[in-house]
Design a protein around this motif. Sequence first.
Motif, PDB file in Angstrom:
ATOM      1  N   THR A 187      84.042  20.644  65.873  1.00 38.67           N
ATOM      2  CA  THR A 187      83.955  21.705  66.879  1.00 38.67           C
ATOM      3  C   THR A 187      85.348  22.273  67.076  1.00 38.67           C
ATOM      4  O   THR A 187      86.325  21.525  67.078  1.00 38.67           O
ATOM      5  CB  THR A 187      83.437  21.146  68.225  1.00 38.67           C
ATOM      6  OG1 THR A 187      82.266  20.380  67.961  1.00 38.67           O
ATOM      7  CG2 THR A 187      83.100  22.250  69.194  1.00 38.67           C
ATOM      8  N   ARG A 188      85.434  23.577  67.217  1.00 45.38           N
ATOM      9  CA  ARG A 188      86.763  24.192  67.390  1.00 45.38           C
ATOM     10  C   ARG A 188      86.837  25.012  68.680  1.00 45.38           C
ATOM     11  O   ARG A 188      85.833  25.551  69.149  1.00 45.38           O
ATOM     12  CB  ARG A 188      87.090  25.103  66.204  1.00 45.38           C
ATOM     13  CG  ARG A 188      87.357  24.336  64.927  1.00 45.38           C
ATOM     14  CD  ARG A 188      88.021  25.223  63.913  1.00 45.38           C
ATOM     15  NE  ARG A 188      88.094  24.562  62.621  1.00 45.38           N
ATOM     16  CZ  ARG A 188      88.697  25.084  61.573  1.00 45.38           C
ATOM     17  NH1 ARG A 188      89.276  26.287  61.661  1.00 45.38           N
ATOM     18  NH2 ARG A 188      88.737  24.441  60.423  1.00 45.38           N
ATOM     19  N   MET A 189      88.059  25.098  69.148  1.00 48.57           N
ATOM     20  CA  MET A 189      88.298  25.849  70.373  1.00 48.57           C
ATOM     21  C   MET A 189      89.569  26.680  70.181  1.00 48.57           C
ATOM     22  O   MET A 189      90.545  26.191  69.595  1.00 48.57           O
ATOM     23  CB  MET A 189      88.496  24.846  71.504  1.00 48.57           C
ATOM     24  CG  MET A 189      88.766  25.465  72.850  1.00 48.57           C
ATOM     25  SD  MET A 189      88.589  24.203  74.140  1.00 48.57           S
ATOM     26  CE  MET A 189      89.951  23.139  73.794  1.00 48.57           C
ATOM     27  N   ARG A 190      89.526  27.918  70.650  1.00 50.02           N
ATOM     28  CA  ARG A 190      90.721  28.766  70.544  1.00 50.02           C
ATOM     29  C   ARG A 190      91.321  28.950  71.921  1.00 50.02           C
ATOM     30  O   ARG A 190      90.609  29.215  72.896  1.00 50.02           O
ATOM     31  CB  ARG A 190      90.382  30.120  69.935  1.00 50.02           C
ATOM     32  CG  ARG A 190      91.628  31.026  69.806  1.00 50.02           C
ATOM     33  CD  ARG A 190      91.306  32.392  69.247  1.00 50.02           C
ATOM     34  NE  ARG A 190      90.841  32.316  67.880  1.00 50.02           N
ATOM     35  CZ  ARG A 190      89.774  32.937  67.413  1.00 50.02           C
ATOM     36  NH1 ARG A 190      89.040  33.680  68.235  1.00 50.02           N
ATOM     37  NH2 ARG A 190      89.407  32.827  66.156  1.00 50.02           N
ATOM     38  N   LYS A 191      92.645  28.809  71.986  1.00 45.02           N
ATOM     39  CA  LYS A 191      93.339  29.038  73.257  1.00 45.02           C
ATOM     40  C   LYS A 191      94.125  30.335  73.151  1.00 45.02           C
ATOM     41  O   LYS A 191      94.864  30.544  72.184  1.00 45.02           O
ATOM     42  CB  LYS A 191      94.290  27.871  73.530  1.00 45.02           C
ATOM     43  CG  LYS A 191      94.888  27.884  74.923  1.00 45.02           C
ATOM     44  CD  LYS A 191      96.356  28.187  74.915  1.00 45.02           C
ATOM     45  CE  LYS A 191      96.908  28.303  76.322  1.00 45.02           C
ATOM     46  NZ  LYS A 191      98.269  28.806  76.362  1.00 45.02           N
ATOM     47  N   LYS A 192      93.934  31.218  74.110  1.00 46.07           N
ATOM     48  CA  LYS A 192      94.732  32.441  74.152  1.00 46.07           C
ATOM     49  C   LYS A 192      95.095  32.706  75.604  1.00 46.07           C
ATOM     50  O   LYS A 192      94.207  32.914  76.430  1.00 46.07           O
ATOM     51  CB  LYS A 192      93.952  33.617  73.553  1.00 46.07           C
ATOM     52  CG  LYS A 192      94.846  34.814  73.298  1.00 46.07           C
ATOM     53  CD  LYS A 192      94.155  35.899  72.533  1.00 46.07           C
ATOM     54  CE  LYS A 192      95.154  37.030  72.286  1.00 46.07           C
ATOM     55  NZ  LYS A 192      94.504  38.245  71.816  1.00 46.07           N
ATOM     56  N   PRO A 202      80.712  28.899  60.807  1.00 44.80           N
ATOM     57  CA  PRO A 202      81.689  28.158  60.006  1.00 44.80           C
ATOM     58  C   PRO A 202      83.108  28.684  60.216  1.00 44.80           C
ATOM     59  O   PRO A 202      83.290  29.839  60.600  1.00 44.80           O
ATOM     60  CB  PRO A 202      81.220  28.416  58.570  1.00 44.80           C
ATOM     61  CG  PRO A 202      80.495  29.728  58.642  1.00 44.80           C
ATOM     62  CD  PRO A 202      79.915  29.844  60.015  1.00 44.80           C
ATOM     63  N   TRP A 203      84.085  27.832  59.966  1.00 42.88           N
ATOM     64  CA  TRP A 203      85.466  28.208  60.200  1.00 42.88           C
ATOM     65  C   TRP A 203      86.193  28.416  58.884  1.00 42.88           C
ATOM     66  O   TRP A 203      85.853  27.813  57.871  1.00 42.88           O
ATOM     67  CB  TRP A 203      86.174  27.106  60.990  1.00 42.88           C
ATOM     68  CG  TRP A 203      85.452  26.794  62.254  1.00 42.88           C
ATOM     69  CD1 TRP A 203      85.481  27.515  63.411  1.00 42.88           C
ATOM     70  CD2 TRP A 203      84.572  25.708  62.497  1.00 42.88           C
ATOM     71  NE1 TRP A 203      84.680  26.933  64.355  1.00 42.88           N
ATOM     72  CE2 TRP A 203      84.106  25.817  63.826  1.00 42.88           C
ATOM     73  CE3 TRP A 203      84.118  24.641  61.736  1.00 42.88           C
ATOM     74  CZ2 TRP A 203      83.231  24.907  64.393  1.00 42.88           C
ATOM     75  CZ3 TRP A 203      83.242  23.725  62.295  1.00 42.88           C
ATOM     76  CH2 TRP A 203      82.804  23.861  63.600  1.00 42.88           C
ATOM     77  N   GLY A 204      87.210  29.211  58.943  1.00 43.36           N
ATOM     78  CA  GLY A 204      87.975  29.512  57.735  1.00 43.36           C
ATOM     79  C   GLY A 204      89.194  28.636  57.593  1.00 43.36           C
ATOM     80  O   GLY A 204      89.107  27.475  57.174  1.00 43.36           O
ATOM     81  N   GLU A 205      90.302  29.198  57.998  1.00 41.25           N
ATOM     82  CA  GLU A 205      91.598  28.550  57.774  1.00 41.25           C
ATOM     83  C   GLU A 205      91.716  27.228  58.522  1.00 41.25           C
ATOM     84  O   GLU A 205      90.911  26.901  59.378  1.00 41.25           O
ATOM     85  CB  GLU A 205      92.700  29.475  58.287  1.00 41.25           C
ATOM     86  CG  GLU A 205      92.858  30.729  57.462  1.00 41.25           C
ATOM     87  CD  GLU A 205      93.850  31.685  58.087  1.00 41.25           C
ATOM     88  OE1 GLU A 205      94.590  31.262  58.991  1.00 41.25           O
ATOM     89  OE2 GLU A 205      93.873  32.844  57.671  1.00 41.25           O
ATOM     90  N   ASN A 206      92.794  26.510  58.173  1.00 41.46           N
ATOM     91  CA  ASN A 206      93.120  25.292  58.900  1.00 41.46           C
ATOM     92  C   ASN A 206      93.335  25.617  60.367  1.00 41.46           C
ATOM     93  O   ASN A 206      93.952  26.621  60.691  1.00 41.46           O
ATOM     94  CB  ASN A 206      94.435  24.715  58.380  1.00 41.46           C
ATOM     95  CG  ASN A 206      94.194  23.691  57.303  1.00 41.46           C
ATOM     96  OD1 ASN A 206      93.063  23.277  57.079  1.00 41.46           O
ATOM     97  ND2 ASN A 206      95.248  23.286  56.640  1.00 41.46           N
ATOM     98  N   PRO A 207      92.865  24.777  61.260  1.00 41.28           N
ATOM     99  CA  PRO A 207      93.206  24.991  62.671  1.00 41.28           C
ATOM    100  C   PRO A 207      94.685  24.701  62.872  1.00 41.28           C
ATOM    101  O   PRO A 207      95.326  24.093  62.013  1.00 41.28           O
ATOM    102  CB  PRO A 207      92.346  23.950  63.379  1.00 41.28           C
ATOM    103  CG  PRO A 207      92.107  22.890  62.355  1.00 41.28           C
ATOM    104  CD  PRO A 207      92.084  23.574  61.038  1.00 41.28           C
ATOM    105  N   ASN A 208      95.234  25.115  64.012  1.00 36.07           N
ATOM    106  CA  ASN A 208      96.652  24.820  64.274  1.00 36.07           C
ATOM    107  C   ASN A 208      96.862  23.341  64.563  1.00 36.07           C
ATOM    108  O   ASN A 208      97.931  22.799  64.310  1.00 36.07           O
ATOM    109  CB  ASN A 208      97.158  25.660  65.454  1.00 36.07           C
ATOM    110  CG  ASN A 208      97.045  27.136  65.152  1.00 36.07           C
ATOM    111  OD1 ASN A 208      96.070  27.763  65.516  1.00 36.07           O
ATOM    112  ND2 ASN A 208      98.004  27.675  64.445  1.00 36.07           N
ATOM    113  N   ALA A 209      95.834  22.706  65.117  1.00 35.98           N
ATOM    114  CA  ALA A 209      95.957  21.283  65.408  1.00 35.98           C
ATOM    115  C   ALA A 209      94.594  20.617  65.236  1.00 35.98           C
ATOM    116  O   ALA A 209      93.557  21.260  65.447  1.00 35.98           O
ATOM    117  CB  ALA A 209      96.457  21.070  66.827  1.00 35.98           C
ATOM    118  N   GLN A 210      94.617  19.361  64.816  1.00 35.00           N
ATOM    119  CA  GLN A 210      93.370  18.622  64.609  1.00 35.00           C
ATOM    120  C   GLN A 210      93.398  17.305  65.368  1.00 35.00           C
ATOM    121  O   GLN A 210      94.411  16.597  65.343  1.00 35.00           O
ATOM    122  CB  GLN A 210      93.190  18.283  63.121  1.00 35.00           C
ATOM    123  CG  GLN A 210      92.957  19.473  62.220  1.00 35.00           C
ATOM    124  CD  GLN A 210      93.135  19.059  60.766  1.00 35.00           C
ATOM    125  OE1 GLN A 210      94.242  18.928  60.285  1.00 35.00           O
ATOM    126  NE2 GLN A 210      92.032  18.851  60.074  1.00 35.00           N
TER     127      GLN A 210
END
Lengths: 267, 410
Positions: A187-192, A202-210
């Motif tokens: 599961t991914r989460m974006r912070k802005k 589905p997700w593409g690139e590597n996340p900034n942190a895992q």
Amino acid sequence: MKDALQLKKEQRIASFVYSGVALSLLQYVPLFDGISAKIIKETSFCVGLKALGGGPARRIIVRNGALVLEEKERTPTDITLLFINPGDMSNLFRGMKPRIIPIIKTFRFKAILSDFRTLMSRLQYFMNPDEETLEQHFSHITGLLIHSALRGVKEVAEQDDYVKARVDNIPDGEIALQVAEDPSLETRMRKKGRFFTILPGPWGENPNAQLIFKTTRAAHDVLKDRQNAMIALGTMELAIRGRISMIQSLFPILDRLGYYMNRKGEG
Amino acid sequence: MEHHGFSKSVELFKRAAKVIPGGIYGPKSPAFVIPGSYPYYFSKGKGCRLYDVDGNEYIDFMCGYGSQILGYCYEPVDKEAIRQIKEGDLLNGPQPMMVSLAETLVEQISGMDWAVFTKNGTDSTTLAVSLARVHTGKKKIILAKGAYHGSANWCSSNDYPVLSEKTDILTFSYNNTEELESLFKTHRGEIAAIILTPYHHPSFAAQVMPGDTFYPTVERLIKAEGALFILDDIRCNFRLSLEGSHSFFGCQPDLLAMGKSAANGQPISILMGTDALRKTAGSFFITGTFWMSGMPFAAALSCLKAMKELDILSHMNRVGTLLREGLTDLGKAAGFDILMSGPPAIPFMMFKGDEDLYLNQIFCSEMTRRGVYLHPHHNWFISWAHKEEDIEQTLTTAQEAFTITAAAVS
């Protein structure tokens, strides 16, 4: 002693946390629970939940075999559950009896309320499972816990000034929660800025942190607060990679989430 | 080099977890490195070599987070420290070495007229901030975003609203003189001090040297405001200049916090100041049970003497340069664009375009598993004990680690 104003503020934030977590989880239960799936397949409705006193206003829409949480008051409701204060809304999700004023706009209201109650009770069933249910649905339940943690972080981060400085310290970017032995649970989460969005795959690139749990069991134990995350890191049940500072700043927000989730009933 | 795993480290950590919150706290926590590739507990050190509890040996580029400037167990310093312990470490009052150490420092450190002694960097920086506030009668303190000045509530990452110490802390982006000018303008008449590290050395990022106009701007602004300039030289201490890092950059602080390497790892930190602040410092209540223990004074006197006699700066600059040039070349040969930042004695390596540090984490983990302790998120340190052959061995290992990192990327 906390003053009345502060208690009221925390009560309001708790209502965002409880409703945000529970209602968003409702979307996932029908994906593996036959009873919930049957309901959303056979009916359609929109239930609004609104708390007076600055609490949240959210809607659950069941339509075309899917259940969706609507964050804004857009879709016309069949029934609105009006809570007289945010604490009552929280009580609903804690399995306590809240004070509700129902605003009914359809003659089907009894059936809709019954379906909504069933959906809620199925969620409660999976979130507080007996041993057999836990074994049978271990992966799904862990998935719910992962989503619940991220959604809880979102609510606390966006609502609670107590963690504002912590949130400000988290660089903008994408964080992934993963389980090494079950990639489907990612599961991914974006912070802005101050806002967090849970990202559908589905997700593409590597996340900034895992944040990577070694096993589903490890994920379950940490997210159920049976194992401390720092200890899990040290014993390698949990790994963090990439922009670690993003994740380190998440831990105090998770602590704060625990504070709200462990509150006793309020009204 | 045979690797013995980390089973004893992990076992100790499990025991610790039951009686110490989080197992290990602060930046030595497993969360700050890569568990599985790094030990948690160490057994001994000698020179630039460090040994963990599982029997793994490392060429160490952290030097006890900077404190071991002459290397672990540097005998002349240890001999003085042990002699003092046998004479009595903590007595009812100070021992003569305290006076000698203050005299030595006042003579050696550029532009500083007095010294007081504490235990940790946080003690010194916090005392400096208090003195600045009392002296100026103003509250606000400016610091750079991401700068580390210790673990006290006014400057740590413990950002909880109930800890009110941060109320009067203002921050700016390092080297951004416009932002700094704007802060001084907005808070005119309220600023007690600006506290800066000699250059910017945040964790999880490349190090940044001050721009040409940075220190002149700082000095102009504090003069106009009637504020003070505190230099936090704790981490850089004696790795840029033996006269204080400000002399390296040609600026002049009012208060100078030092420590870490002043006694080659023995517990002492120092706050120095100018004559203008002597009266304020003299009337301010300063104490700590262990702040006047004799052993660290003896160690510091010996360490300061050794640093001068050995000309450690030339040595650290030479081996530090060998390391940075070697890593840059090897990285390039493996197809990477390497970013080395910081001065030669306090280097840090990153892969260009890898701001999230994924490649650093792979590379440094592989180095550490092969016996070269490199931190993936924190600047490294060179000491007098690092010799050319240690750098040679490090670079041989790095060639292998770069190959593995390249394979991981592809």
